[in-house]
Design a protein around this motif. Structure first.
Motif, PDB file in Angstrom:
ATOM      1  N   ASP A 117       0.830  -1.195   0.000  1.00  0.00           N
ATOM      2  CA  ASP A 117       0.000   0.000   0.000  1.00  0.00           C
ATOM      3  C   ASP A 117       0.873   1.257   0.000  1.00  0.00           C
ATOM      4  O   ASP A 117       1.760   1.409   0.845  1.00  0.00           O
ATOM      5  N   LYS A 159       0.758  -2.035   5.222  1.00  0.00           N
ATOM      6  CA  LYS A 159      -0.307  -2.875   4.692  1.00  0.00           C
ATOM      7  C   LYS A 159       0.063  -3.415   3.309  1.00  0.00           C
ATOM      8  O   LYS A 159       0.843  -2.814   2.565  1.00  0.00           O
ATOM      9  N   ASP A 177      -2.013  -4.982  -0.180  1.00  0.00           N
ATOM     10  CA  ASP A 177      -3.319  -5.010  -0.820  1.00  0.00           C
ATOM     11  C   ASP A 177      -3.377  -6.132  -1.846  1.00  0.00           C
ATOM     12  O   ASP A 177      -2.430  -6.328  -2.622  1.00  0.00           O
ATOM     13  N   GLN A 234      -7.270  -5.928   2.177  1.00  0.00           N
ATOM     14  CA  GLN A 234      -6.106  -5.200   2.702  1.00  0.00           C
ATOM     15  C   GLN A 234      -5.813  -5.747   4.095  1.00  0.00           C
ATOM     16  O   GLN A 234      -6.706  -5.816   4.938  1.00  0.00           O
ATOM     17  N   THR A 291      -7.201   4.995  -3.495  1.00  0.00           N
ATOM     18  CA  THR A 291      -7.527   4.466  -2.182  1.00  0.00           C
ATOM     19  C   THR A 291      -8.366   3.197  -2.327  1.00  0.00           C
ATOM     20  O   THR A 291      -8.895   2.907  -3.403  1.00  0.00           O
ATOM     21  N   PHE A 292      -8.495   2.454  -1.257  1.00  0.00           N
ATOM     22  CA  PHE A 292      -9.256   1.217  -1.231  1.00  0.00           C
ATOM     23  C   PHE A 292     -10.688   1.445  -1.723  1.00  0.00           C
ATOM     24  O   PHE A 292     -11.290   2.450  -1.356  1.00  0.00           O
TER      25      PHE A 292
END
Length: 491
Positions: free
Chosen positions: A53, A59, A61, A240, A474-475
């Motif tokens: 990430d 993190k 992803d 994530q 972003t997520f």
């Protein structure tokens, strides 16, 4: 000349995936291009991505896409995940090519209004998802070292993007479907724009590359590429998780040349062995143990390197069993095809002393290094067992911002493929240059060598270098799906 044409057609035919005649219960789903002929789209694993990430480097992803070439305008029964499919993300964190951590996703559809034939009876509320005639929820389970833990249940999938009357301002429907997970991280499952891009129309017309159309055995005027995935959606599972939760040592790695800094993943789908249809029109019953029908780690392995007669078997097996396929992987059929359809480009003699293979030299032992982690920071002494796993070295810092080179590690961008895979990595161009014998591991480790009598390998491209819809920063990262209302008549 006629013999060359016949040979080219035969080889291309061998490369094009063929749907199994045995039906969905044993149908190994095809990947990327193959959803065109897939018999089991809801179990069809089309792409896998994994990247550190860029916003939170602690993190990692993971994106697993299913249901390729999904038409946005697919009412009245809009596409959804399969309630009878087990979707999984597998992680190997100790280099033994076996699952150490598995995330399992199971879906359940709830009919809320059986008295309508419509997907929704009014505008769908972005906060409650009210006015849908059916809704789908799912559970997430983690199996780590044999211990099973339920991470989430009853997580809703968003409605599909239907149009401005039913789902206005579709981005508002995202928040309710993003679920925080215990211990950190989050999960999402639902419809997104397909991030993959490729000139399907020309690529499967005798391996045509529009930018160098004039060099083809059957020449046409050069032109820009046309993205065959433009205007198509997929259903994505996006996960994530903290890096420390998936590494062998339970920490964020800092040493690049270390086996414990690398994790490998692949996504899969499975079905139960037996499906019993009801003579009265009821829901089928599924019985027996689960059988894997689709898997995907590294991109394009099944489509380009595995013969059609072995693809069902490939999809049913696990990466630990991949050695039986290495003969096909290290002797790529597309490499032998390129000098046939582009005779003026890929018939160079090569230079063995400079690690430059001849054009059409299909025996490629250097490709094994792609499968061992030696292109993502590991030395030969620390090489991992070769397998079809998408591997990422988590000691390599993520690339910040949006200026990363789309060719990833092939162009000295350590944040991209084959060090994981980002949504924007140009997998087709990378694979073309590698398969064409543009030596994967050359002395400078940049993978781009001018080994031709005409067009250099570095110029190989299908002419498509980005998805038509911007990806999110972003997520859950993949772009907003196109609505059925906005789908073009030709899309």
């Amino acid at each position: 000349m006629r013999k060359r044409k016949l040979l080219a057609a035969a080889i291309v035919a061998a490369l094009i995936p063929v749907a199994s005649a045995n039906g969905p219960s044993v149908q190994a789903s095809s990947h990327r291009e193959a959803p065109l002929i897939s018999q089991d789209p809801v179990a069809d694993n089309t792409d896998s991505y994994m990247f550190r990430d860029a916003t939170d480097p602690s993190k990692v992803d993971i994106v697993a896409n299913y249901i390729g070439l999904e038409q946005p305008a697919s009412g009245p029964r809009f596409v959804r995940f399969g309630d009878d499919v087990l979707y999984e993300i597998h992680i190997d964190n100790n280099g033994d090519v076996r699952d150490d951590i598995t995330y399992q996703f199971r879906f359940r559809t709830i009919l809320t209004n059986p008295n309508t034939g419509l997907y929704n009876t009014n505008q769908i509320d972005p906060h409650t998802y009210a006015n849908r005639s059916e809704r789908q929820v799912y559970s997430v389970r983690r199996i780590k070292n044999g211990v099973s833990t339920v991470l989430a249940t009853g997580v809703p999938t968003p409605p599909n993007n239907i149009g401005p009357r039913s789902t206005p301002n579709y981005t508002n429907y995202l928040a309710k479907s993003v679920k925080a997970l215990p211990g950190g991280g989050k999960v999402f499952a639902g419809q997104r724009d397909d991030a993959f891009f490729f000139d399907l129309g020309s690529g499967f017309d005798l391996l045509g590359l529009r930018p160098i159309n004039n060099a083809h055995l059957l020449p046409l005027a050069p032109s820009a590429g046309v993205d065959g995935l433009a205007g198509k959606n997929v259903h994505a599972i996006v996960l994530q998780v903290p890096i420390a939760s998936v590494t062998k040592n339970g920490t964020v790695p800092t040493v690049v040349n270390s086996k414990s800094s690398v994790i490998g993943m692949y996504a899969s789908s499975s079905r139960q062995r037996v499906r019993v249809l009801s003579a009265r029109g009821g829901a089928p019953r599924n019985l027996g143990s689960n059988v894997q029908v689709s898997r995907l780690g590294l991109p394009l392995v099944n489509e380009l390197l595995i013969p059609v007669g072995k693809r069902d078997k490939w999809n049913a097996l696990h990466p630990k069993d991949d050695a039986q396929f290495f003969g096909n992987v290290l002797d790529p059929e597309p490499t032998r095809l390129l000098p046939v359809v582009y005779p003026s480009v890929f018939n160079a003699p090569g230079d063995p002393g400079a690690n430059v293979p001849a054009g059409g030299a299909a025996h490629r032992p250097d490709l094994i290094k792609l499968l061992t982690g030696q292109l993502i920071g590991l030395s030969a002494a620390n090489a991992l067992p070769p397998a079809d796993l998408l591997r990422i070295n988590l000691a390599v810092a993520p690339v910040q911002g949006t200026t990363a080179n789309r060719l990833g590690a092939l162009a000295n961008d350590p944040g991209g493929f084959p060090n994981g895979r980002r949504l924007t990595d140009d997998i087709i161009d990378i694979s073309l240059r590698v398969i064409a014998a543009g030596e994967l591991l050359d002395p400078n480790h940049d993978g781009i060598i001018d080994n031709s009598g005409g067009t250099p390998y570095a110029a190989l491209s299908d002419g498509v270098d980005h998805s038509g819809i911007p990806q999110l920063t972003t997520f859950p990262f993949e772009g907003t799906p196109l609505s059925g209302y906005d789908q073009s008549p030709t899309g």
